[in-house]
Design a protein around this motif. Structure first.
Motif, mmCIF file in Angstrom:
data_model
loop_
_atom_site.group_PDB
_atom_site.id
_atom_site.type_symbol
_atom_site.label_atom_id
_atom_site.label_comp_id
_atom_site.label_asym_id
_atom_site.label_seq_id
_atom_site.Cartn_x
_atom_site.Cartn_y
_atom_site.Cartn_z
ATOM 1 N N GLU A 66 0.844 -1.189 0.000
ATOM 2 C CA GLU A 66 0.000 0.000 0.000
ATOM 3 C C GLU A 66 0.881 1.241 0.000
ATOM 4 O O GLU A 66 1.754 1.407 0.843
ATOM 5 N N LEU A 67 0.648 2.102 -0.966
ATOM 6 C CA LEU A 67 1.407 3.349 -1.018
ATOM 7 C C LEU A 67 0.965 4.272 0.111
ATOM 8 O O LEU A 67 -0.220 4.313 0.466
ATOM 9 N N ALA A 75 3.093 10.364 -6.650
ATOM 10 C CA ALA A 75 4.482 9.927 -6.537
ATOM 11 C C ALA A 75 5.367 10.661 -7.532
ATOM 12 O O ALA A 75 4.980 10.907 -8.672
ATOM 13 N N LEU A 78 11.097 7.034 -6.761
ATOM 14 C CA LEU A 78 11.393 5.942 -5.833
ATOM 15 C C LEU A 78 12.894 5.714 -5.861
ATOM 16 O O LEU A 78 13.494 5.500 -6.911
ATOM 17 N N LEU A 88 10.388 7.034 -0.948
ATOM 18 C CA LEU A 88 9.428 7.552 -1.916
ATOM 19 C C LEU A 88 9.234 9.048 -1.699
ATOM 20 O O LEU A 88 8.992 9.488 -0.575
ATOM 21 N N TYR A 102 10.430 3.797 4.142
ATOM 22 C CA TYR A 102 9.830 2.553 4.621
ATOM 23 C C TYR A 102 10.849 1.799 5.467
ATOM 24 O O TYR A 102 11.951 1.481 5.007
ATOM 25 N N TRP A 107 5.655 3.457 6.844
ATOM 26 C CA TRP A 107 6.272 4.592 6.165
ATOM 27 C C TRP A 107 6.357 5.772 7.129
ATOM 28 O O TRP A 107 5.365 6.154 7.738
ATOM 29 N N LEU A 322 7.989 0.552 -8.456
ATOM 30 C CA LEU A 322 6.877 1.497 -8.549
ATOM 31 C C LEU A 322 6.362 1.489 -9.979
ATOM 32 O O LEU A 322 7.133 1.601 -10.927
ATOM 33 N N HIS A 331 -0.681 5.234 -9.295
ATOM 34 C CA HIS A 331 0.560 4.490 -9.077
ATOM 35 C C HIS A 331 0.258 3.255 -8.230
ATOM 36 O O HIS A 331 -0.718 3.220 -7.489
ATOM 37 N N SER A 332 1.126 2.275 -8.354
ATOM 38 C CA SER A 332 1.050 1.106 -7.477
ATOM 39 C C SER A 332 2.473 0.677 -7.152
ATOM 40 O O SER A 332 3.410 0.942 -7.911
ATOM 41 N N LEU A 333 2.640 0.026 -6.016
ATOM 42 C CA LEU A 333 3.954 -0.423 -5.569
ATOM 43 C C LEU A 333 3.906 -1.915 -5.295
ATOM 44 O O LEU A 333 2.992 -2.399 -4.608
#
Length: 754
Positions: A66-67, A75, A78, A88, A102, A107, A322, A331-333
């Motif tokens: 989860e960002l 974002a 990264l 990030l 992180y 985070w 990322l 965006h997704s991580l």
């Protein structure tokens, strides 16, 4: 007649805003080797994780992360800290930056106050942030004059703007366009200028240019061409080639990589890692051997909606990647962890085959594999263009299917569906369809009519396209039947019907329109009607000045480009030929831009064409498969909300709520920042259009029209190839209409008899 030109551009209030609206991403990947690892992509003493290795166990597993982004944040970059923690950077309130670190469990957030204080009286849009091992941050930004600014601060130091002379030197196109920043092991700054095809190295002390390196040409504001890894630099010096330079800028070697789309790189003391749609590939300077340690088809990097926007190697031979979803603006991580106990290759393989590629199938394969880790979805295609599939190809496929060796799931587009039903190749999907339609609301006629016989359903469309007609009302009515078109041309032998159009389009559109009239209930070709159709096609081709488009059509053939039967050159000519009718085929909201602009200009209304829809990805199940349960689950997944709502442009969803959600695209940042400029030289007259996304009302009307579509536009590939080949003999003057019709009838009858 010159080839028509179509250019895609962004809104142009100012270049800085363009970049922000397009969510330009550039991120520095600072990967360093951590202790306790042999640097091989597997843990010390672990199993070999390479794809196709001898070990039965050990592979990378993808985990969702989860960002930490809050509302209104996006974002930027990264990277990682000197301790190896993912780092990030995010943008909020236009020019504020937040730093997220992180620690393995959560985070930790800190604002970069120094940047706001530095530019309290100057408007700068941050485009990317990098942080060196000593905790100093560098921000690449752009001012209102599109000038790049590099600011330095952090680690207790106040912010300062670096005075780099070359950034203030204007050329013919203005200030240098810098789309990437990296800091090498000597502390020097590498600036990427893709439009001039160079990476410029700036001395950290004097701010003067130390050296320039050639790069691959790109016109993308988001494609990354320079990467830092353990102080060294990887530069995309030419197509599919990266050159490695040490911290003294001495060349260490090159890597050749296979890359269809944008890729990303990170490195450690011994290796570089290349992230692309193929997966994660481990590379070693001085060694031509490449090792695929993570198969892209098993992870998000293989998704057509994802673009890698940053990658770092973690402390435990793991990776954080990322991704950016351009159309959705999200965006997704993902976290990739090596699991020595996971089977190196999933236990079961679900085979999916289609004549053509499909973004939706590839996207669904990734999601399905995630839900079913024991299953690998293997999607293969003929590797041929639409017109290249031969009778021999179909015979080979038929033999495999009848022997029980064929694919488990078939995409029936272009295949002889009726013959497959008669020969018992396709499983009855009626219960599956009913089950789906009880749980969700679908476009029922599409679900039931696409592949059905005797009240049973043998194939379900995943997506569909919408054929539309617009233009002169009398001409539109004339096209309703073969008889009415004949009467129309008898009354006016010089009628162009389509205004201006190319011969291939006229040939295929008429065959699609009157296909049912050409074949009797017994499947036999009505030669008289077919000869009549060919005669009409020839007359209309002359009246529509099809010779104007010969160069364009030839170019498409050379490039292997495929058109459907509703799309041709010259449709925009209704602007200068109001007596004609034009057709188009809409597969996405962005497809509406040009034709709907034309319609608005001339106050025209789009209509459906005889209730036709064009199925995209017709999923059927091989009745002889021994994996029917998994195959049916995959078909259901293809029709799930998750797959149907994916931001893809290969057709509209058949799931109603996913279809209704399409209108939200009109109000997206993607739509607001996007327009097309198109120009056509038709008969010596230049037509220019500037088109943006359609209105909400236009999209709502199109969605409503979708509910009226009931007739699948069938296109059995072999029959179409026979028709096109013989029709071209007539249209090219090598045969008369009657002879061409006889040849078509004979070949079609022979094929169907087989």
């Amino acid at each position: 007649m010159s080839k028509r030109m179509k250019t895609i551009k962004k809104c142009s209030r100012c270049l800085a805003f363009i970049l922000l609206a397009a969510l330009t991403l550039s991120a520095l990947s600072g990967c360093t080797k951590s202790g306790g690892s042999d640097g091989s992509g597997t843990r010390s003493g672990g199993e070999d994780s390479s794809i196709g290795g001898s070990s039965a166990k050990g592979r990378y597993i993808e985990e969702d992360m989860e960002l930490p982004l809050q509302d209104g944040e996006e974002a930027l970059s990264l990277t990682r800290t000197k301790d190896g923690n993912p780092l990030l950077f995010a943008l909020f309130e236009e020019n504020h930056i937040k730093r997220y670190e992180y620690n393995g469990q959560q985070w930790d957030a800190v604002s970069l106050d120094w940047f706001v204080q530095l530019y309290s009286d100057k408007y700068i849009i941050p485009m990317e942030v990098q942080e060196t091992a000593d905790g100093v941050q560098y921000v690449r930004g752009m001012d209102e004059e599109s000038k790049t600014c590099i600011a330095r601060g952090g680690d207790g130091n106040p912010g300062e703007e670096l005075q780099i002379p070359c950034l203030s030197q204007q050329g013919e196109t203005g200030y240098p366009i810098i789309t990437g920043l990296a800091i090498d092991g000597s502390g020097n700054y590498w600036l990427l200028n893709p439009y001039e095809q160079k990476a410029t190295v700036i001395d950290e002390d004097t701010m003067e240019v130390l050296e320039e390196f050639n790069t691959e040409r790109t016109f993308s504001m988001t494609q990354r061409l320079i990467f830092e890894g353990n102080g060294a630099m990887a530069v995309n010096t030419e197509e599919n080639t990266y050159t490695i330079y040490d911290e003294d800028r001495k060349q260490q070697g090159t890597f050749s990589v296979e890359m269809k789309e944008q890729g990303w790189m990170c490195g450690d003391e011994e290796h570089w890692y290349f992230i692309s749609e193929n997966g994660i590939t481990r590379l070693t300077v001085g060694n031509d051997t490449q090792e695929l340690i993570m198969d892209g088809s098993l992870g998000a990097m293989g998704s057509t909606v994802n673009t890698a926007a940053g990658a770092v190697r973690g402390k435990e031979d793991d990776f954080y990647i990322l991704y950016y979803q351009a159309k959705a603006g999200t965006h997704s991580l993902k976290h990739y962890v090596y699991d020595p106990e996971a089977v190196s290759v999933p236990e079961k393989t679900l085979r999916v085959f289609g004549l053509e590629d499909s973004d939706t199938i590839r996207e669904a394969a990734i999601g399905f594999q995630k839900q079913h880790p024991e299953v690998r979805v293997e999607f293969t295609t003929s590797g041929k263009q639409a017109g290249e599939v031969t009778s021999d190809d179909i015979r080979t496929l038929n033999t495999e299917l009848l022997s029980g060796n064929g694919a488990d799931v078939l995409l029936l587009d272009g295949l002889p569906m009726n013959a497959y039903i008669e020969k018992g190749i396709l499983a009855d999907l009626s219960e599956t369809a009913e089950e789906l339609m009880k749980e969700e609301t679908y476009l029922e006629p599409l679900m039931k009519n696409t592949v059905q016989k005797d009240g049973k359903i043998y194939g379900l469309p995943i997506k569909f396209s919408v054929p539309l007609i617009f233009g002169n009302e009398d001409t539109k009515k004339a096209l309703e039947s073969l008889d009415s078109l004949n009467a129309f041309l008898e009354k006016d032998p010089q009628a162009s019907v389509f205004g201006l159009a190319d011969r291939d389009y006229i040939r295929d559109f008429l065959f699609q329109m009157y296909q049912e009239e050409l074949f009797g209930e017994d499947g036999k070709v009505d030669q008289e009607k077919l000869a009549d159709l060919l005669d009409l096609a020839g007359k209309i081709a002359v009246n529509s000045k099809s010779e104007l488009f010969e160069e364009d059509v030839e170019g498409l053939h050379e490039e292997g480009y495929k058109r459907n039967q509703f799309t041709g050159f010259g449709s925009e000519a209704v602007m200068t030929h109001p007596e004609g009718a034009a057709t188009t085929c809409i597969s996405s909201i962005s497809d509406m831009m040009i034709p709907y602009t034309v319609m608005r200009e001339k106050s025209l209304t789009p209509d459906a064409i005889r209730g036709f829809y064009l199925p995209r990805g017709i999923a059927g199940v091989n009745k002889n498969t021994d994996q029917s349960e998994i195959a049916l689950e995959f078909v259901k997944y293809l029709l799930s909300q998750e797959v149907q709502s994916a931001q893809l442009d290969d057709g509209f969803p058949v799931l109603e709520r996913a279809l209704r959600d399409k209108k939200s695209e009109v109000d997206s940042e993607y739509a607001a920042s996007f327009y097309m400029m198109s120009s056509w030289n038709l008969e010596g007259e230049m037509i220019e259009l500037e088109a943006g996304f359609p209105t909400t009302e236009e999209v709502e009307a199109l969605i409503q029209l979708c509910g009226t579509l009931t007739v699948p536009a069938e296109q059995e590939r072999i029959i179409w190839n026979i028709y096109q080949e013989e029709a071209d003999q007539y249209l090219g003057g090598a045969a008369d209409a009657q002879t061409a019709a006889e040849n078509i009838a004979r070949k079609v009858d022979t094929y169907l008899a087989e």
